[in-house]
Design an enzyme around this catalytic site. Sequence first.
Site, PDB file in Angstrom:
ATOM      1  N   GLU A 114       9.986  15.690   5.485  1.00  0.00           N
ATOM      2  CA  GLU A 114       9.616  16.234   6.784  1.00  0.00           C
ATOM      3  C   GLU A 114       9.854  15.224   7.892  1.00  0.00           C
ATOM      4  O   GLU A 114       9.743  14.021   7.680  1.00  0.00           O
ATOM      5  CB  GLU A 114       8.127  16.597   6.799  1.00  0.00           C
ATOM      6  N   CYS A 129       9.298  10.898  14.138  1.00  0.00           N
ATOM      7  CA  CYS A 129       8.685  10.200  13.002  1.00  0.00           C
ATOM      8  C   CYS A 129       9.543  10.465  11.762  1.00  0.00           C
ATOM      9  O   CYS A 129       9.692  11.608  11.340  1.00  0.00           O
ATOM     10  CB  CYS A 129       7.269  10.743  12.840  1.00  0.00           C
ATOM     11  N   CYS A 136       5.928   7.654  -2.394  1.00  0.00           N
ATOM     12  CA  CYS A 136       5.772   6.219  -2.156  1.00  0.00           C
ATOM     13  C   CYS A 136       5.094   5.604  -3.365  1.00  0.00           C
ATOM     14  O   CYS A 136       4.214   6.215  -3.968  1.00  0.00           O
ATOM     15  CB  CYS A 136       4.928   5.973  -0.897  1.00  0.00           C
ATOM     16  N   CYS A 140      -1.601   3.601  -1.426  1.00  0.00           N
ATOM     17  CA  CYS A 140      -2.745   3.312  -0.561  1.00  0.00           C
ATOM     18  C   CYS A 140      -3.782   4.423  -0.761  1.00  0.00           C
ATOM     19  O   CYS A 140      -3.429   5.600  -0.861  1.00  0.00           O
ATOM     20  CB  CYS A 140      -2.308   3.230   0.905  1.00  0.00           C
ATOM     21  N   CYS A 143      -3.929   7.673   1.566  1.00  0.00           N
ATOM     22  CA  CYS A 143      -2.649   8.248   2.015  1.00  0.00           C
ATOM     23  C   CYS A 143      -2.183   9.328   1.050  1.00  0.00           C
ATOM     24  O   CYS A 143      -2.066   9.087  -0.148  1.00  0.00           O
ATOM     25  CB  CYS A 143      -1.605   7.138   2.108  1.00  0.00           C
ATOM     26  N   GLY A 190       6.906   7.253   2.771  1.00  0.00           N
ATOM     27  CA  GLY A 190       7.574   6.129   2.123  1.00  0.00           C
ATOM     28  C   GLY A 190       7.363   4.792   2.796  1.00  0.00           C
ATOM     29  O   GLY A 190       6.926   4.697   3.945  1.00  0.00           O
ATOM     30  N   GLU A 191       7.667   3.736   2.039  1.00  0.00           N
ATOM     31  CA  GLU A 191       7.568   2.366   2.550  1.00  0.00           C
ATOM     32  C   GLU A 191       8.991   1.886   2.880  1.00  0.00           C
ATOM     33  O   GLU A 191       9.782   1.600   1.969  1.00  0.00           O
ATOM     34  CB  GLU A 191       6.898   1.477   1.491  1.00  0.00           C
ATOM     35  N   SER A 222       7.407   0.612  10.398  1.00  0.00           N
ATOM     36  CA  SER A 222       6.013   0.419  10.008  1.00  0.00           C
ATOM     37  C   SER A 222       5.951   0.032   8.538  1.00  0.00           C
ATOM     38  O   SER A 222       6.573   0.667   7.696  1.00  0.00           O
ATOM     39  CB  SER A 222       5.243   1.723  10.239  1.00  0.00           C
ATOM     40  N   SER A 244       0.604  -1.980   8.955  1.00  0.00           N
ATOM     41  CA  SER A 244      -0.529  -1.134   8.547  1.00  0.00           C
ATOM     42  C   SER A 244      -1.608  -2.026   7.962  1.00  0.00           C
ATOM     43  O   SER A 244      -1.619  -2.281   6.764  1.00  0.00           O
ATOM     44  CB  SER A 244      -0.059  -0.113   7.513  1.00  0.00           C
ATOM     45  N   LEU A 245      -2.505  -2.478   8.798  1.00  0.00           N
ATOM     46  CA  LEU A 245      -3.496  -3.463   8.354  1.00  0.00           C
ATOM     47  C   LEU A 245      -4.728  -2.776   7.746  1.00  0.00           C
ATOM     48  O   LEU A 245      -5.062  -2.990   6.588  1.00  0.00           O
ATOM     49  CB  LEU A 245      -3.888  -4.367   9.536  1.00  0.00           C
ATOM     50  N   HIS A 246      -5.407  -1.982   8.524  1.00  0.00           N
ATOM     51  CA  HIS A 246      -6.525  -1.121   8.093  1.00  0.00           C
ATOM     52  C   HIS A 246      -7.787  -1.853   7.635  1.00  0.00           C
ATOM     53  O   HIS A 246      -8.821  -1.213   7.434  1.00  0.00           O
ATOM     54  CB  HIS A 246      -6.097  -0.148   6.987  1.00  0.00           C
ATOM     55  N   ASN A 322      -6.816  10.982   8.789  1.00  0.00           N
ATOM     56  CA  ASN A 322      -6.406  12.378   8.769  1.00  0.00           C
ATOM     57  C   ASN A 322      -6.759  12.937   7.389  1.00  0.00           C
ATOM     58  O   ASN A 322      -6.103  12.593   6.411  1.00  0.00           O
ATOM     59  CB  ASN A 322      -4.892  12.393   9.004  1.00  0.00           C
ATOM     60  N   CYS A 365       1.898  12.622  12.175  1.00  0.00           N
ATOM     61  CA  CYS A 365       2.776  11.538  11.754  1.00  0.00           C
ATOM     62  C   CYS A 365       2.013  10.633  10.788  1.00  0.00           C
ATOM     63  O   CYS A 365       0.850  10.339  10.982  1.00  0.00           O
ATOM     64  CB  CYS A 365       3.199  10.763  12.995  1.00  0.00           C
TER      65      CYS A 365
HETATM   66  N1  SAH Z   1       4.591   3.088   4.453  1.00  0.00           N
HETATM   67  C1  SAH Z   1       4.551   2.687   5.799  1.00  0.00           C
HETATM   68  C2  SAH Z   1       4.961   3.764   6.787  1.00  0.00           C
HETATM   69  C3  SAH Z   1       4.488   5.160   6.542  1.00  0.00           C
HETATM   70  S1  SAH Z   1       2.781   5.507   6.742  1.00  0.00           S
HETATM   71  C4  SAH Z   1       3.199   2.121   6.140  1.00  0.00           C
HETATM   72  O1  SAH Z   1       2.265   2.275   5.353  1.00  0.00           O
HETATM   73  O2  SAH Z   1       3.098   1.512   7.202  1.00  0.00           O
HETATM   74  C5  SAH Z   1       2.573   5.503   8.521  1.00  0.00           C
HETATM   75  C6  SAH Z   1       1.136   5.176   8.950  1.00  0.00           C
HETATM   76  O3  SAH Z   1       0.226   6.264   8.662  1.00  0.00           O
HETATM   77  C7  SAH Z   1       0.582   3.968   8.234  1.00  0.00           C
HETATM   78  O4  SAH Z   1      -0.099   3.124   9.136  1.00  0.00           O
HETATM   79  C8  SAH Z   1      -0.383   4.583   7.263  1.00  0.00           C
HETATM   80  O5  SAH Z   1      -1.332   3.680   6.829  1.00  0.00           O
HETATM   81  C9  SAH Z   1      -0.942   5.742   8.048  1.00  0.00           C
HETATM   82  N2  SAH Z   1      -1.597   6.767   7.230  1.00  0.00           N
HETATM   83  C10 SAH Z   1      -1.298   7.154   5.984  1.00  0.00           C
HETATM   84  N3  SAH Z   1      -2.139   8.119   5.565  1.00  0.00           N
HETATM   85  C11 SAH Z   1      -2.998   8.345   6.578  1.00  0.00           C
HETATM   86  C12 SAH Z   1      -4.092   9.224   6.763  1.00  0.00           C
HETATM   87  N4  SAH Z   1      -4.483  10.080   5.814  1.00  0.00           N
HETATM   88  N5  SAH Z   1      -4.728   9.204   7.937  1.00  0.00           N
HETATM   89  C13 SAH Z   1      -4.353   8.364   8.929  1.00  0.00           C
HETATM   90  N6  SAH Z   1      -3.324   7.511   8.814  1.00  0.00           N
HETATM   91  C14 SAH Z   1      -2.648   7.491   7.647  1.00  0.00           C
HETATM   92 FE1  SF4 Z   2       3.074   4.258   1.066  1.00  0.00          FE
HETATM   93 FE2  SF4 Z   2       2.542   3.756   3.637  1.00  0.00          FE
HETATM   94 FE3  SF4 Z   2       1.269   5.729   2.306  1.00  0.00          FE
HETATM   95 FE4  SF4 Z   2       0.740   3.199   1.731  1.00  0.00          FE
HETATM   96  S1  SF4 Z   2       0.345   4.237   3.692  1.00  0.00           S
HETATM   97  S2  SF4 Z   2       1.082   4.837   0.237  1.00  0.00           S
HETATM   98  S3  SF4 Z   2       2.743   2.248   1.984  1.00  0.00           S
HETATM   99  S4  SF4 Z   2       3.434   5.658   2.793  1.00  0.00           S
END
Ligand code: SAH
Ligand code: SF4
Length: 391
Positions: A114, A129, A136, A140, A143, A190-191, A222, A244-246, A322, A365
């Site tokens: 998508e 996006c 992936c 995480c 995700c 994906g990463e 990202s 993506s620190l979190h 989300n 996104c």
């Molecule tokens: N893999 C890469 C890029 C794709 S994810 C990465 O992790 O950076 C893009 C962004 O969306 C990342 O910051 C990810 O942590 C965030 N993300 C993933 N799932 C999410 C969710 N359920 N709610 C909010 N953000 C989310």
């Molecule tokens: Fe992969 Fe990014 Fe999702 Fe982590 S947040 S599982 S690196 S797509």
Amino acid sequence: MTTTVAQHTPDATTANVTPDTPKELTNLLGLSRTQMEAFFLSIGEKKFRAAQVMKWIHQEGVDDFETMTNLSKALREKLARVAEIRGPGVVYEGTSSDGTRKWVLEVEDGSYVETVLIPAENGKRRTLCVSSQVGCSLDCSFCSTGKQGFQRNLTAAEIIGQVWVAQRSVGPRRDTANRPVTNVVMMGMGEPLLNFDNVVPAMKLMLDDNGYGLSKRRVTLSTSGVVPMLDKLGDEIDVSLAISLHAATDELRNELVPINRKYNIRALLDACHRYLAKAPENRQVTIEYTLIKDVNDQQEHAEQLAELLRELACKINLIPFNPFPNSGYEKPSRNQVMRFQQWLYDLGYNATVRMTRGDDIDAACGQLVGRVKDRTKRSARYIQSVQLDAD
Ligand code: SAH
Ligand code: SF4
């Protein structure tokens, strides 16, 4: 990086090809400028043809050599014999009430990816996006892409194909002042740093004047923190970086972003400093921080984050979690998001909050798994179990 165009001798393009000899056509869509030049040399043509053909493909959205009127008829016919311009098939296209557009694209093996185009409220930006992999591997915990596991890397043609499809359907880029896509973020599925060899040529096409001509500030990669590849990225290309620190402690980040067990926060921040030193024009990185209720949204977390980022040139982007079925996490209240933003403000950071757009077409996104369908059992089971495939 190696150039991966198929080699053609001038002879092979004309002679020795009988109607039943299967020909492998080179897909020109994913070739960076250097790769396209190598392709033209390999078929006995001049290098400058690369720029001409790239403009037709990426700026005019053309997929038929016959339309390329500044090439001779003989060259157009030769190209049709050895090459093709093949983008992903569009299986769904929708626009939400807030103007967000979404495409579900079918790629080579029948998997779906998508892509969403998110217009800024002031109408000035249209951010696409883009996905880099089907699924992936990094898992995480918050995700939904991570939950479906890894299927495969997208090819460079499939990555740039997302920009190509979006631009074609919004309208060709005739003038730079009115671009259909003004920004690209690699924040879909994906990463991207784990698909380096395809992501880098695709991003080069986004920046190339004969491609999409976007400035490096408007193309963002990202990553969740694949440290060695981050160093390699800085050697190959200069684009904006989002991390993506979190979480601000290794203990919590190990839980949310498991790759942290391999490359911890210190190693990641050091890599950010090295990246910035190589790319002086991108003077700061974006720190993405997904706010999850009662997990990382308390005052102590804001304080730890502020302390951690003290020496890094960065801006913070807060993303309310989300939710998706069976995630085990909850979204913080709007008030809590605002409180967190205020705590950061009091500590000297002007953090932005990324609002979810395109809710009615399931197009957030970073959350692009809504209708992804693929052929693996694991993913099929997952999609079934959470019923994400329902409209
Ligand atoms: N893999 C890469 C890029 C794709 S994810 C990465 O992790 O950076 C893009 C962004 O969306 C990342 O910051 C990810 O942590 C965030 N993300 C993933 N799932 C999410 C969710 N359920 N709610 C909010 N953000 C989310
Ligand atoms: Fe992969 Fe990014 Fe999702 Fe982590 S947040 S599982 S690196 S797509």
